[in-house]
Scaffold this motif. Structure first.
Motif, short mmCIF file in Angstrom:
data_model
loop_
_atom_site.label_atom_id
_atom_site.label_comp_id
_atom_site.label_asym_id
_atom_site.label_seq_id
_atom_site.Cartn_x
_atom_site.Cartn_y
_atom_site.Cartn_z
N GLY A 33 -36.95 -48.86 16.35
CA GLY A 33 -36.65 -50.25 16.67
C GLY A 33 -35.68 -50.33 17.83
O GLY A 33 -34.66 -49.63 17.85
N TRP A 34 -35.98 -51.19 18.80
CA TRP A 34 -35.14 -51.31 19.99
C TRP A 34 -34.24 -52.53 19.90
O TRP A 34 -34.70 -53.65 19.75
N ASP A 35 -32.95 -52.31 20.02
CA ASP A 35 -31.96 -53.38 20.06
C ASP A 35 -30.84 -52.89 20.98
O ASP A 35 -29.73 -52.63 20.54
N CYS A 36 -31.15 -52.78 22.26
CA CYS A 36 -30.31 -52.05 23.21
C CYS A 36 -30.30 -50.59 22.75
O CYS A 36 -31.02 -50.21 21.87
N TRP A 37 -29.52 -49.76 23.39
CA TRP A 37 -29.42 -48.37 22.97
C TRP A 37 -28.36 -48.28 21.88
O TRP A 37 -27.34 -48.93 21.99
N PRO A 38 -28.51 -47.51 20.84
CA PRO A 38 -29.61 -46.57 20.62
C PRO A 38 -30.76 -47.20 19.85
O PRO A 38 -30.66 -48.32 19.34
N PHE A 39 -31.86 -46.44 19.77
CA PHE A 39 -32.95 -46.84 18.89
C PHE A 39 -32.48 -46.85 17.43
O PHE A 39 -31.64 -46.05 17.03
N HIS A 40 -33.07 -47.75 16.65
CA HIS A 40 -32.94 -47.69 15.19
C HIS A 40 -34.13 -46.90 14.65
O HIS A 40 -35.17 -46.81 15.30
N LEU A 87 -40.82 -53.90 28.12
CA LEU A 87 -40.06 -54.19 29.34
C LEU A 87 -39.55 -55.62 29.33
O LEU A 87 -38.41 -55.89 29.75
N SER A 88 -40.37 -56.55 28.86
CA SER A 88 -39.94 -57.94 28.78
C SER A 88 -38.78 -58.10 27.80
O SER A 88 -37.81 -58.81 28.07
N ARG A 89 -38.88 -57.42 26.68
CA ARG A 89 -37.84 -57.52 25.65
C ARG A 89 -36.52 -56.97 26.16
O ARG A 89 -35.45 -57.57 25.93
N THR A 90 -36.56 -55.85 26.84
CA THR A 90 -35.32 -55.24 27.29
C THR A 90 -34.66 -56.03 28.42
O THR A 90 -33.45 -55.92 28.62
N LEU A 91 -35.43 -56.83 29.13
CA LEU A 91 -34.84 -57.68 30.17
C LEU A 91 -34.24 -58.96 29.59
O LEU A 91 -33.39 -59.59 30.22
N SER A 92 -34.67 -59.33 28.39
CA SER A 92 -34.24 -60.61 27.83
C SER A 92 -33.19 -60.47 26.73
O SER A 92 -32.69 -61.46 26.22
N ASP A 93 -32.86 -59.21 26.37
CA ASP A 93 -31.96 -59.05 25.22
C ASP A 93 -30.48 -59.06 25.58
O ASP A 93 -29.62 -58.87 24.73
N GLY A 94 -30.18 -59.25 26.87
CA GLY A 94 -28.78 -59.37 27.29
C GLY A 94 -28.08 -58.05 27.52
O GLY A 94 -26.90 -58.03 27.84
N CYS A 95 -28.78 -56.93 27.36
CA CYS A 95 -28.19 -55.62 27.57
C CYS A 95 -28.66 -55.04 28.90
O CYS A 95 -29.66 -55.48 29.48
N ASP A 96 -27.95 -54.03 29.38
CA ASP A 96 -28.45 -53.23 30.49
C ASP A 96 -29.78 -52.62 30.04
O ASP A 96 -29.85 -51.97 29.00
N PRO A 97 -30.88 -52.84 30.78
CA PRO A 97 -32.18 -52.32 30.35
C PRO A 97 -32.18 -50.81 30.10
O PRO A 97 -32.89 -50.32 29.24
N GLY A 98 -31.37 -50.07 30.85
CA GLY A 98 -31.19 -48.66 30.55
C GLY A 98 -32.31 -47.75 30.99
O GLY A 98 -33.31 -48.15 31.60
N GLY A 99 -32.14 -46.47 30.62
CA GLY A 99 -33.02 -45.42 31.12
C GLY A 99 -34.43 -45.47 30.57
O GLY A 99 -35.38 -45.09 31.26
N VAL A 100 -34.60 -45.89 29.31
CA VAL A 100 -35.95 -45.97 28.76
C VAL A 100 -36.76 -47.02 29.52
O VAL A 100 -37.93 -46.80 29.87
N HIS A 101 -36.15 -48.16 29.79
CA HIS A 101 -36.80 -49.21 30.57
C HIS A 101 -37.24 -48.68 31.93
O HIS A 101 -38.38 -48.88 32.35
#
Length: 231
Positions: free
Chosen positions: A165-172, A129-143
């Motif tokens: 691997g998470w780097d915004c959507w989609p997963f790697h 959750l912290s990563r998805t808020l700090s990566d500059g992307c819309d946190p999205g549905g998984v968040h």
């Protein structure tokens, strides 16, 4: 499945074929939540206002064998669903039953359309959750799914753990990074018949190695996600 895992939402996808260059020890077809490999519906192409081109939409539609009228109806559904929080950006259903209803309405003849749920060790949720808020992307549905701290729905059949691997959507996927042989040599990690890992500890070790710069994997947050199939 351990009851303490936290749901990251539910998706509709299809199995994918093993790609050239992947380890021949992998099964001929795989289940993965990586958008680098697998198709999803809905996805960005499903929304009428997205930037996907006509050719991109046609190619994505073909991966689910959708004719144009059905695709248009599914797009109208997606437009309404994203505006009413009935689906999380871009592909995340809040419940398995919602995904199953969508599949029954729009994909009744696609026999291998899978409804899958993912879940995460609760000790890793705050990190994600912290990563998805700090990566500059819309946190999205998984968040948003993880924020609800809900356990996976009952009725699913456990398939294994996907190293994603998470780097915004989609997963790697670990597969996109050619890590399957290294996982095998370092941790004796052997993908099962779905291309997933049966053991949580082994999958977590693989994810930790993918996070290590020495692995030369994409520098994103790699975690072991449990995968279940419904319906």
């Amino acid at each position: 499945m351990a009851p303490s895992r936290i749901s990251g939402g539910y998706f509709i996808t299809r199995r994918v074929e093993r790609q050239p260059g992947m380890d021949a020890a992998l099964p001929a077809s795989l289940v993965t939540l990586s958008g680098c490999l697998a198709p999803f519906i809905p996805d960005s192409w499903s929304y009428s206002w997205s930037n996907d081109s006509t050719d991109q939409r046609a190619a994505a539609r073909a991966r689910f064998s959708l004719d144009e009228p059905t695709a248009a109806a599914a797009s109208a559904w997606a437009d309404n669903a994203i505006n009413t929080d009935a689906v999380g950006w871009p592909s995340v259903f809040p419940s398995a039953s919602d995904a199953l209803r969508f599949r029954a309405e729009f994909l009744p003849t696609v026999k291998d359309a899978l409804v899958v749920g993912i879940s995460l060790d609760p000790q890793r949720v705050a990190e994600f959750l912290s990563r998805t808020l700090s990566d500059g992307c819309d946190p999205g549905g998984v968040h948003r799914a993880l924020e609800r701290r809900a356990q996976p729905e009952t009725g699913g059949r456990f398939l294994g753990f996907d190293v994603l691997g998470w780097d915004c959507w989609p997963f790697h996927s670990y597969l996109c990074n050619g890590l399957e042989k290294e996982f095998a040599s370092r941790f004796d990690a052997r993908p099962n018949a779905d291309g997933l890992y049966d053991d949580a500890v082994v999958a977590s070790k693989c994810a930790a190695w993918a996070c290590d710069e020495r692995s030369h994997a994409e520098p994103v947050l790699w975690l072991a996600w449990a995968v279940e199939v419904y319906g």
